[in-house]
Design an enzyme around this catalytic site. Structure first.
Site, short mmCIF file in Angstrom:
data_model
loop_
_atom_site.label_atom_id
_atom_site.label_comp_id
_atom_site.label_asym_id
_atom_site.label_seq_id
_atom_site.Cartn_x
_atom_site.Cartn_y
_atom_site.Cartn_z
N CYS A 112 -7.17 8.00 7.51
CA CYS A 112 -6.72 6.66 7.12
C CYS A 112 -5.20 6.65 7.14
O CYS A 112 -4.57 7.57 6.61
CB CYS A 112 -7.24 6.33 5.73
N LEU A 113 -4.63 5.61 7.72
CA LEU A 113 -3.18 5.53 7.80
C LEU A 113 -2.54 5.46 6.41
O LEU A 113 -1.37 5.78 6.26
CB LEU A 113 -2.76 4.31 8.63
N GLY A 130 -7.30 1.01 13.78
CA GLY A 130 -7.57 -0.17 12.96
C GLY A 130 -6.53 -0.24 11.84
O GLY A 130 -5.98 0.79 11.43
N GLN A 166 -3.31 -2.87 3.69
CA GLN A 166 -2.51 -1.66 3.97
C GLN A 166 -1.04 -1.98 4.18
O GLN A 166 -0.19 -1.10 4.07
CB GLN A 166 -3.05 -0.93 5.20
N HIS A 221 -11.52 -1.68 3.40
CA HIS A 221 -10.17 -1.95 2.87
C HIS A 221 -10.11 -3.33 2.23
O HIS A 221 -9.37 -3.54 1.26
CB HIS A 221 -9.13 -1.88 3.99
N HIS A 230 -14.89 0.92 8.23
CA HIS A 230 -13.72 1.49 7.55
C HIS A 230 -12.74 0.37 7.17
O HIS A 230 -12.26 0.31 6.02
CB HIS A 230 -13.05 2.52 8.45
N GLU A 231 -12.44 -0.51 8.14
CA GLU A 231 -11.47 -1.58 7.87
C GLU A 231 -12.04 -2.61 6.90
O GLU A 231 -11.30 -3.12 6.03
CB GLU A 231 -11.05 -2.26 9.18
ZN ZN Z 1 -7.88 3.13 6.32
#
Ligand code: ZN
Length: 190
Positions: free
Chosen positions: A108-109, A62, A67, A154, A150-151
């Protein structure tokens, strides 16, 4: 979102276009509540394509617009762990949660090398607009529900480090401090 130690990864050289820069903790765009997407046009479609490729290139399941530095309520996800990519686009999503809180280790990226156990409701129903402009609704009680939450976080400026236990906070204190120092010194980890 990224699954720790997953076999889901796709290789970077499968991707045709250069990846977008993924902003890292503690970039302020990650802490901001994003604004609604106002129109679905060619610019947005191009952005979505680039986000999907960036997500796969980074072995993510995701990726949310903040991000990549765009403070809009939009994310892409592909929580199915299969060979054939099947990315989904969620524009201006709303989410409804129910069920017991379930712990699961998330990555998380935007926070590489940090994995924390996050407790989230088991069942999520998400209503969003797709690239075709139509509203759709999906419900899941498994991994997709986790990824959507999670997304969605953000889009509200919430990161897994905001949801971690005191124990994880202690375990990752040094790494997070180093990331803040790197950001302050101008190395934003591009
Ligand atoms: Zn993340």
């Amino acid at each position: 979102m990224r699954i720790p130690d997953s076999d889901f990864g796709r290789r970077t050289d499968d991707v045709n276009h250069p990846s977008l820069e993924i902003h890292r903790y503690p970039h302020p765009v990650l802490a901001r509540r994003a604004e609604p997407v106002e129109s679905i046009d060619d610019e947005l479609r191009g952005l979505v394509t680039a986000m999907i490729e960036t997500m796969y290139a980074a072995d993510g399941v995701g990726l949310a617009a903040p991000q990549i530095g765009i403070s809009r309520r939009l994310f892409v996800a592909d929580p199915r762990r299969t060979e054939d990519p099947e990315p989904q686009v969620f524009i201006n999503p709303e989410i409804r949660l129910e069920g017991d809180l379930v712990p699961f280790e998330e990555g998380c990226l935007s926070i590489p090398d940090v994995r924390v156990t996050v407790r989230r409701p088991e069942v999520a129903t998400i209503v969003a607009t797709g690239l075709d402009g139509e509203r759709f609704e999906l419900t899941d009680d498994d991994f997709a529900a986790r990824v959507w939450q999670h997304e969605f976080d953000h889009l509200d400026g919430v990161l897994i480090v905001d949801r971690m236990s005191p124990r994880d906070r202690l375990a990752h204190r040094r790494t997070l401090k180093e990331m803040r120092a790197a950001f302050e010194s101008g190395d934003r980890g591009a």
